[in-house]
Design an enzyme around this catalytic site. Structure first.
Site, short mmCIF file in Angstrom:
data_model
loop_
_atom_site.label_atom_id
_atom_site.label_comp_id
_atom_site.label_asym_id
_atom_site.label_seq_id
_atom_site.Cartn_x
_atom_site.Cartn_y
_atom_site.Cartn_z
N GLU A 123 0.67 7.85 -3.75
CA GLU A 123 1.57 7.51 -2.64
C GLU A 123 2.85 8.34 -2.67
O GLU A 123 3.33 8.79 -1.64
CB GLU A 123 1.90 6.01 -2.68
CG GLU A 123 0.71 5.12 -2.35
CD GLU A 123 0.21 5.30 -0.92
OE1 GLU A 123 1.05 5.34 -0.01
OE2 GLU A 123 -1.02 5.41 -0.73
N HIS A 153 3.22 10.86 0.34
CA HIS A 153 4.18 10.36 1.33
C HIS A 153 5.63 10.41 0.87
O HIS A 153 6.52 10.79 1.64
CB HIS A 153 3.83 8.91 1.70
CG HIS A 153 2.44 8.73 2.20
ND1 HIS A 153 2.05 9.13 3.47
CD2 HIS A 153 1.33 8.23 1.62
CE1 HIS A 153 0.77 8.85 3.64
NE2 HIS A 153 0.29 8.30 2.54
N HIS A 168 0.85 -1.20 0.00
CA HIS A 168 0.00 0.00 0.00
C HIS A 168 0.89 1.24 0.00
O HIS A 168 0.70 2.15 -0.78
CB HIS A 168 -0.94 0.00 1.21
CG HIS A 168 -1.92 1.15 1.19
ND1 HIS A 168 -3.06 1.17 1.95
CD2 HIS A 168 -1.91 2.32 0.52
CE1 HIS A 168 -3.72 2.30 1.72
NE2 HIS A 168 -3.03 3.02 0.88
#
Ligand SMILES: *[C@@H]1O[C@H](CO)[C@@H](O)[C@H](O)[C@H]1NC(C)=O
Length: 267
Positions: A114, A118, A60
């Site tokens: 992502e 992040h 993930h």
């Protein structure tokens, strides 16, 4: 006037946490696609699909975190927008272990999200200073902590397992360190399905304890969390004492030819 004042007041607060400064540790989250698609809303056809050849557990994300439970997001990065060309050398590998399960979105959309949310916040550390390094280190973490293999002694199956059973099976990868798990609710059977496992890693990708939720002023920003950004998708939630590490073969509705009819009657 009031609006201006509020804007000026809030600006430094927003940027202080998202300036790409040092973070404390990384949270490495792996998901169980079988559960993600089982919990997905079946009323939307083809809304969740596991690509052929996908391993049991997939990535993930790898998320920079602070000890206090909050985390930086959407930091200024180099590049600040995801650039597929930069990950070309490892794209085949990414396709395999970090698939997008939602066909209405592009394959790269998961990686883009992502990285921008992040990955851009990990660049204060040399080891994650660019997009390629961020993604190759995520793959490295995936290969280091083999969740599927650790869990092979307890499933997948259609039986309930307890948190203790999971804990014991996971020792192989956790080495006794604390971690987090989340479940997804199957709307039809009301079962709680094991949905993700989150390991806390040092910046060198060795395992460490996750910060103790009870003793920190944890801001609940991580959770509940959607399976992906978008509407109508399953939500990760706290697991009850026992839950199902569901097998791909477990089936309670006829699939294929009769599925539309079944959905019409029982959906
Ligand atoms: C958590 O720690 C970070 C880094 O030290 C800080 O920027 C942030 O404001 C803190 N957040 C909370 C909610 O305490």
């Amino acid at each position: 006037m009031m609006f201006c004042f509020l804007f000026l007041l809030s600006f430094p607060i927003l940027t202080s946490a998202n300036d790409g400064g040092p973070f404390d540790y990384l949270m490495f989250t792996t998901i169980y696609p079988t559960a993600v698609c089982r919990a997905d809303d079946d009323s939307v056809p083809d809304s969740c699909e596991i690509p052929k050849g996908t391993p049991q557990w997939t990535i993930h994300g790898l998320w920079p975190n602070y000890e206090n439970g909050s985390y930086p997001q959407f930091c200024p990065g180099t590049p600040s927008r995801f650039d597929e060309n930069l990950i070309k050398p490892i794209e085949p590998k990414l396709l395999a272990v970090w698939p997008n399960l939602f066909p209405h979105k592009s394959i790269q959309s998961f990686w883009k999200h992502e990285y921008e949310k992040h990955g851009t916040c990990a660049q204060s550390d040399e080891r994650y200073k660019n997009e390629l390094l961020y993604f190759s280190n995520s793959i490295k973490a995936y290969e280091t902590f083999n969740i599927a293999s650790a869990l092979s002694s307890i499933g997948p199956s259609d039986k309930l397992i307890t948190k203790e059973q999971l804990h014991n099976a996971l020792l192989e990868v956790t080495n006794g360190k604390s971690y987090q798990i989340h479940c997804l609710r199957d709307k039809k059977t009301k079962q709680y399905l094991l949905g993700d496992i989150r390991l806390c890693l040092n910046k060198d990708l060795t395992i460490r304890d996750c910060p103790d939720d009870r003793n920190s002023n944890r801001v609940h920003t991580r959770f509940p969390r959607r399976a992906s950004n978008g509407g109508g998708l399953p939500t990760y939630q706290e697991c009850p004492h026992s839950f199902v590490y569901i097998s791909a073969e477990t089936s309670y509705t006829p699939r294929g030819l009769f599925a539309p009819l079944w959905d019409k009657i029982f959906g």
